[in-house]
Write an enzyme that holds these catalytic residues in place. Structure first.
Site, PDB file in Angstrom:
ATOM      1  N   SER A   7       0.949  -1.114  -0.136  1.00  0.00           N
ATOM      2  CA  SER A   7       0.059  -0.054   0.114  1.00  0.00           C
ATOM      3  C   SER A   7       0.814   1.372  -0.035  1.00  0.00           C
ATOM      4  O   SER A   7       1.709   1.511   1.037  1.00  0.00           O
ATOM      5  CB  SER A   7      -0.685   0.169   1.260  1.00  0.00           C
ATOM      6  OG  SER A   7      -1.679   1.273   1.365  1.00  0.00           O
ATOM      7  N   HIS A  32      -0.874  -1.303  -4.169  1.00  0.00           N
ATOM      8  CA  HIS A  32      -2.138  -1.154  -3.830  1.00  0.00           C
ATOM      9  C   HIS A  32      -2.172   0.480  -3.632  1.00  0.00           C
ATOM     10  O   HIS A  32      -1.459   0.961  -2.872  1.00  0.00           O
ATOM     11  CB  HIS A  32      -2.337  -1.663  -2.361  1.00  0.00           C
ATOM     12  CG  HIS A  32      -3.687  -1.827  -2.065  1.00  0.00           C
ATOM     13  ND1 HIS A  32      -4.812  -2.680  -2.391  1.00  0.00           N
ATOM     14  CD2 HIS A  32      -4.530  -0.814  -0.963  1.00  0.00           C
ATOM     15  CE1 HIS A  32      -5.961  -2.463  -1.676  1.00  0.00           C
ATOM     16  NE2 HIS A  32      -5.841  -1.292  -1.029  1.00  0.00           N
ATOM     17  N   ASP A  34      -4.459   3.405  -2.508  1.00  0.00           N
ATOM     18  CA  ASP A  34      -5.782   3.886  -1.773  1.00  0.00           C
ATOM     19  C   ASP A  34      -6.206   5.442  -2.147  1.00  0.00           C
ATOM     20  O   ASP A  34      -5.470   6.165  -1.888  1.00  0.00           O
ATOM     21  CB  ASP A  34      -5.044   3.986  -0.441  1.00  0.00           C
ATOM     22  CG  ASP A  34      -4.983   2.658   0.176  1.00  0.00           C
ATOM     23  OD1 ASP A  34      -5.805   1.652   0.155  1.00  0.00           O
ATOM     24  OD2 ASP A  34      -3.884   2.280   0.307  1.00  0.00           O
ATOM     25  N   MET A  36      -8.932   7.965  -1.823  1.00  0.00           N
ATOM     26  CA  MET A  36      -9.876   8.427  -0.716  1.00  0.00           C
ATOM     27  C   MET A  36     -10.358   9.910  -1.056  1.00  0.00           C
ATOM     28  O   MET A  36      -9.496  10.785  -1.549  1.00  0.00           O
ATOM     29  CB  MET A  36      -8.957   8.425   0.608  1.00  0.00           C
ATOM     30  CG  MET A  36      -8.647   7.218   0.879  1.00  0.00           C
ATOM     31  SD  MET A  36      -8.000   7.208   2.594  1.00  0.00           S
ATOM     32  CE  MET A  36      -7.032   5.709   3.077  1.00  0.00           C
ATOM     33  N   HIS A  65      -7.724   1.016  -5.080  1.00  0.00           N
ATOM     34  CA  HIS A  65      -8.818   0.695  -4.228  1.00  0.00           C
ATOM     35  C   HIS A  65      -9.650   1.932  -3.911  1.00  0.00           C
ATOM     36  O   HIS A  65      -9.201   2.950  -3.420  1.00  0.00           O
ATOM     37  CB  HIS A  65      -8.346   0.491  -2.860  1.00  0.00           C
ATOM     38  CG  HIS A  65      -9.177   0.301  -1.897  1.00  0.00           C
ATOM     39  ND1 HIS A  65      -8.735  -0.121  -0.571  1.00  0.00           N
ATOM     40  CD2 HIS A  65     -10.455   0.054  -1.699  1.00  0.00           C
ATOM     41  CE1 HIS A  65      -9.618  -0.429   0.255  1.00  0.00           C
ATOM     42  NE2 HIS A  65     -10.837  -0.259  -0.401  1.00  0.00           N
ATOM     43  N   MET A  67     -12.124   4.306  -2.441  1.00  0.00           N
ATOM     44  CA  MET A  67     -12.625   4.508  -1.186  1.00  0.00           C
ATOM     45  C   MET A  67     -13.478   5.952  -1.536  1.00  0.00           C
ATOM     46  O   MET A  67     -12.922   6.849  -0.743  1.00  0.00           O
ATOM     47  CB  MET A  67     -11.954   4.418   0.014  1.00  0.00           C
ATOM     48  CG  MET A  67     -11.357   3.209   0.307  1.00  0.00           C
ATOM     49  SD  MET A  67      -9.812   3.045   1.556  1.00  0.00           S
ATOM     50  CE  MET A  67      -8.660   3.201   0.605  1.00  0.00           C
ATOM     51  N   MET A 136     -11.868  -5.514   4.361  1.00  0.00           N
ATOM     52  CA  MET A 136     -11.056  -4.569   5.196  1.00  0.00           C
ATOM     53  C   MET A 136     -10.852  -5.202   6.541  1.00  0.00           C
ATOM     54  O   MET A 136     -11.818  -5.512   7.314  1.00  0.00           O
ATOM     55  CB  MET A 136     -11.879  -3.361   5.409  1.00  0.00           C
ATOM     56  CG  MET A 136     -12.020  -2.599   3.882  1.00  0.00           C
ATOM     57  SD  MET A 136     -10.288  -1.886   3.234  1.00  0.00           S
ATOM     58  CE  MET A 136      -9.586  -0.857   4.455  1.00  0.00           C
ATOM     59  N   GLY A 143      -3.738   4.896   7.410  1.00  0.00           N
ATOM     60  CA  GLY A 143      -2.852   3.774   7.557  1.00  0.00           C
ATOM     61  C   GLY A 143      -2.478   3.751   9.090  1.00  0.00           C
ATOM     62  O   GLY A 143      -2.888   4.560   9.892  1.00  0.00           O
ATOM     63  N   ASP A 174      -6.727  -6.292   3.893  1.00  0.00           N
ATOM     64  CA  ASP A 174      -6.210  -4.825   3.942  1.00  0.00           C
ATOM     65  C   ASP A 174      -6.394  -4.147   5.174  1.00  0.00           C
ATOM     66  O   ASP A 174      -7.573  -3.928   5.654  1.00  0.00           O
ATOM     67  CB  ASP A 174      -7.079  -4.099   2.837  1.00  0.00           C
ATOM     68  CG  ASP A 174      -6.333  -2.535   2.694  1.00  0.00           C
ATOM     69  OD1 ASP A 174      -5.050  -2.475   3.248  1.00  0.00           O
ATOM     70  OD2 ASP A 174      -6.855  -1.656   1.712  1.00  0.00           O
TER      71      ASP A 174
END
Length: 215
Positions: A7, A32, A34, A36, A65, A67, A136, A143, A174
């Site tokens: 990540s 990965h 993330d 957001m 990913h 979110m 999740m 993190g 994750d």
């Protein structure tokens, strides 16, 4: 042996490209990313333009990913930016089948994520279509959080359901994954371990990655 996905949320964003090259050279299997939006989760990170900038450095598959709210508006952007896998949250859509098919139509693999408190039964009918089921193991947004132990049971449940139904999705964990919790998740049936803080905060990144690969 579990695959290890690093990540980038825990990297130094000022040197993101260099950090990407470091973890790829150290042997990660996936990256990965993330994404957001500050709405679905209480944090803002980066979007498709940043991922596109990393594309020339890519040596392993990228998983974006998402979110974010209204992910259907941005699927094409993340595919064009170089995402091999696009993972969306079940909690963001009332039309999961449509969203999964939208991802697949771009040529990307489709991932479906659920938060710790979301039961597997909420997505049971859609699992026949997905390539990756992301469970999740923390509440998404930041993190460095602690692994939520009860999700290990959900990993086992997802593994048993896959076998029972003959589905082919990979199970991904994750959040809070380290050399203590990674083995627990893998033993329960997890195929992909996503780790950020554990990898980037380790004195030796290669050793940290290897400690997860051998579980």
């Amino acid at each position: 042996m579990a695959l290890v996905s690093c990540s980038m949320l825990s990297c130094n964003f000022a040197y993101m490209g260099k950090e990407l090259e470091t973890v790829q050279s150290a042997g990660v299997d996936m990256i990965h990313l993330d994404v957001m939006d500050g709405a679905f989760v209480p944090n803002i990170t980066f979007g498709a333009p940043v991922i596109k900038c990393l594309l020339p450095l890519k040596k392993v598959p990228f998983e974006s990913h998402l979110m974010i709210e209204n992910p259907e508006k941005y699927i094409g952007d993340f595919r064009k930016a170089g995402s091999d896998i696009i993972t969306v949250h079940a909690e963001t859509s009332n039309h999961l089948d449509r969203l999964i098919f939208q991802i697949k139509e771009t040529g990307a693999k489709a991932g479906l994520a659920i938060n710790p408190a979301t039961p597997l039964s909420a997505v049971a009918e859609t699992l026949r279509y997905v390539d990756i089921l992301l469970l999740m193991t923390v509440n998404p947004g930041f993190g460095g959080q602690k692994y939520i132990e009860y999700v290990t049971d959900k990993i086992s449940e997802a593994s048993e359901l896959r076998k029972e139904k003959g589905y082919s999705y990979l199970i991904e964990a994750d959040g809070g994954v380290d050399n203590i919790h990674g083995p627990k998740a893998a033993a329960a049936g997890c195929d992909i371990l996503v780790s950020g803080s554990y990898i980037f905060r380790s004195a030796n990144i290669r050793d940290a990655i290897d400690s997860l690969k051998t579980v």
